[in-house]
Design an enzyme around this catalytic site. Structure first.
Site, mmCIF file in Angstrom:
data_model
loop_
_atom_site.group_PDB
_atom_site.id
_atom_site.type_symbol
_atom_site.label_atom_id
_atom_site.label_comp_id
_atom_site.label_asym_id
_atom_site.label_seq_id
_atom_site.Cartn_x
_atom_site.Cartn_y
_atom_site.Cartn_z
ATOM 1 N N ASP A 157 0.864 -1.177 -0.052
ATOM 2 C CA ASP A 157 -0.122 -0.028 -0.126
ATOM 3 C C ASP A 157 1.108 1.114 0.086
ATOM 4 O O ASP A 157 2.138 1.181 0.190
ATOM 5 C CB ASP A 157 -0.836 -0.142 1.186
ATOM 6 C CG ASP A 157 -2.277 0.693 0.879
ATOM 7 O OD1 ASP A 157 -2.329 1.611 -0.036
ATOM 8 O OD2 ASP A 157 -3.228 0.321 1.783
ATOM 9 N N ASP A 218 -11.004 2.541 -2.973
ATOM 10 C CA ASP A 218 -11.200 1.371 -2.429
ATOM 11 C C ASP A 218 -12.664 0.765 -2.531
ATOM 12 O O ASP A 218 -13.700 1.682 -2.696
ATOM 13 C CB ASP A 218 -11.258 1.450 -0.781
ATOM 14 C CG ASP A 218 -9.745 1.479 -0.207
ATOM 15 O OD1 ASP A 218 -9.054 1.355 -1.312
ATOM 16 O OD2 ASP A 218 -9.892 1.570 0.769
HETATM 17 C C1 GLA Z 1 -6.214 1.330 1.998
HETATM 18 C C2 GLA Z 1 -6.250 0.351 0.849
HETATM 19 C C3 GLA Z 1 -7.338 -0.769 1.032
HETATM 20 C C4 GLA Z 1 -6.914 -1.459 2.408
HETATM 21 C C5 GLA Z 1 -6.908 -0.327 3.527
HETATM 22 C C6 GLA Z 1 -6.155 -1.075 4.738
HETATM 23 O O1 GLA Z 1 -7.302 1.923 1.861
HETATM 24 O O2 GLA Z 1 -6.395 0.795 -0.603
HETATM 25 O O3 GLA Z 1 -7.200 -1.774 0.234
HETATM 26 O O4 GLA Z 1 -5.679 -2.209 2.080
HETATM 27 O O5 GLA Z 1 -5.724 0.663 2.992
HETATM 28 O O6 GLA Z 1 -5.872 0.067 5.892
#
Ligand code: GLA
Length: 441
Positions: A157, A218
């Protein structure tokens, strides 16, 4: 002799992927984030908190409920697995209460069941959930730690890092993973932190260093979210579609089928659209309590076979009609293709009239297998006018293939690729072609 051969090879490999030999078709499996988030309250919610029990449970389900056979072979730990502190040697370590057995033992548990383990890291000072991140000086250490645990996949990430750090860090982690000697699939969230589009995002580079990448926001547990993601990916298809291929995939995020936000029709729509997009099929749901409808959709052999087509060409949106019907198309190996008719309507099933010719198919005769009803339509020529009835926020999905001449009419062997890997409805049977017209090759 070699020179022309080499230049020929150079010409034919238009897109080159990260050279770790992994993920020649989109990865499949299960990941914790969308459904289980950062629930660390194991005292009050032991079944649903981020702990080794949750991942072992999901591994059991994948192994025992027919998922693994369909290709769902990864169990991926997302954020909130680690201790708030690195160990005395500066290595990441799992939370001791929630992962008392450690990650290596969990990896063994999965490997014993023919499954693979994914883990989550973040290039930056902290993960998005506030756990220790991987700063540039920690990249080698963390790659080696993951490899020593027997991890098979890393989602990296990008919270709490800036553009320059990402520019350095994502390629460095790719090198560091390769240097471990362990094949580790590599998912880069980099583009999602840079708006997902050129010139801020260099997809040529991403394809060389990552197996997949998150381009956009997301996913959340709603049809709105599925539509928003779908629209962004297809509105930008001129840019994104050519970047995908074996070993290198755009990732529109997890499948939420089996949760709370989608109706049965909307669940079929997500499955169909993710198959057209050649998207990773990574579920985030509760495999312990899945409805039979959700399971049937996620384990639909034809939808999976379309998603996993070995040619690995991402599909496109062909049409957005004024009637709020949209048509999506993906070319597949063996001269086949997939069509999705999606309704954005909110009234009643819509009868959409069209023909394969109107959808750019060349003259010829075809058959169409309806992915969600299991029925086969034969006697289609490109010019044949047909009608599909599409439910509101639902899809009709077809697997279309040219009708062949048969050498042995008694040979009822199924279409080779489907037969090899996926359980198909018995109505889908193909025959060996005697003469394959050159136009179909
Ligand atoms: C980000 C990512 C998600 C998840 C969260 C975890 O938002 O895009 O897919 O991994 O972090 O905190």
């Amino acid at each position: 002799l070699w020179l022309p051969l080499i230049s020929l090879l150079a010409l034919t490999s238009a897109t080159s992927a990260l050279d770790n030999g992994l993920m020649r078709t989109p990865p499949m499996g299960w990941m914790s984030w969308e459904r289980f988030r950062c629930n660390i309250d194991c005292e009050n919610d032991p079944k649903n908190c981020i702990s080794e029990n949750l991942f072992r449970d999901m591994a059991d389900r994948l192994a025992e409920d027919g998922w693994k056979e369909m290709g769902y072979d990864h169990v991926m730990i997302d954020d909130c697995w680690s201790s708030m502190l690195r160990d005395k040697d500066g290595r990441l370590q799992p939370d001791p209460q929630r992962f008392p057995g450690g990650i290596a033992k969990l990896a063994r548990y999965l490997h014993d069941r023919g499954l693979k383990l994914g883990i989550y890291g973040d290039l930056g000072t902290h993960t998005c959930g506030g756990y220790p991140g991987t700063t540039l000086d920690k990249i080698d250490t963390d790659a080696q730690t993951f490899a020593s645990w027997g991890v098979d996949f890393l989602k990296l990430d990008g919270c709490y890092s800036n553009e320059e750090e990402q520019q350095k860090g994502y390629p460095l982690m790719s090198k560091a993973l390769n240097a471990t000697g362990r094949p580790i699939g590599y998912s880069c969230s980099w583009p999602a932190y840079r708006g997902g589009l050129p010139p801020s995002v260099n997809y040529t580079l991403l394809g060389e260093i990552c197996n997949l990448w998150r381009n956009y926001d997301d996913i959340q547990d709603s049809w709105d979210s599925v539509q928003d993601i779908t629209d962004w990916f297809f509105d930008n298809q001129e840019i994104l579609q050519p970047e995908a291929g074996p070993g290198r995939w755009n990732d529109p995020d997890m499948l939420i089928i089996g949760n709370f936000g989608l109706s049965v029709d909307q669940s079929r729509s997500q499955m169909a659209l993710w198959a057209i997009m050649a998207a990773p099929l990574i579920m985030s749901n509760n495999l312990r309590t899945l409805s039979s409808e959700a399971r049937a959709i996620l384990q639909n052999g034809a939808a999976i076979a379309i998603n996993q087509d070995p040619m690995g060409v991402q599909g496109r949106r062909l049409l957005q009609e004024r009637s709020q019907i949209e048509v999506y198309w993906r070319p597949l190996s063996q001269s086949a293709s997939a069509l999705v008719f999606l309704s954005r309507r909110q009234d009643m099933p819509y009868r959409y009239h069209t023909s394969l010719a109107k959808l750019n198919y060349t003259a010829g005769s075809y058959e169409a297998y309806d992915v969600f009803t299991g029925k086969t339509l034969s006697g289609l020529s490109a010019a044949t006018e047909f009608t599909v009835s599409i439910n509101p926020s639902g899809v009709v999905m077809w697997y279309v293939y040219p009708k062949m001449h048969y050498e042995h009419p008694q040979d009822d062997g199924r279409y080779p690729y489907f037969r090899q890997k996926y359980r198909m409805s018995s109505s889908l049977r193909f025959h060996k072609p005697r003469v394959v017209p050159p136009s179909l090759l």
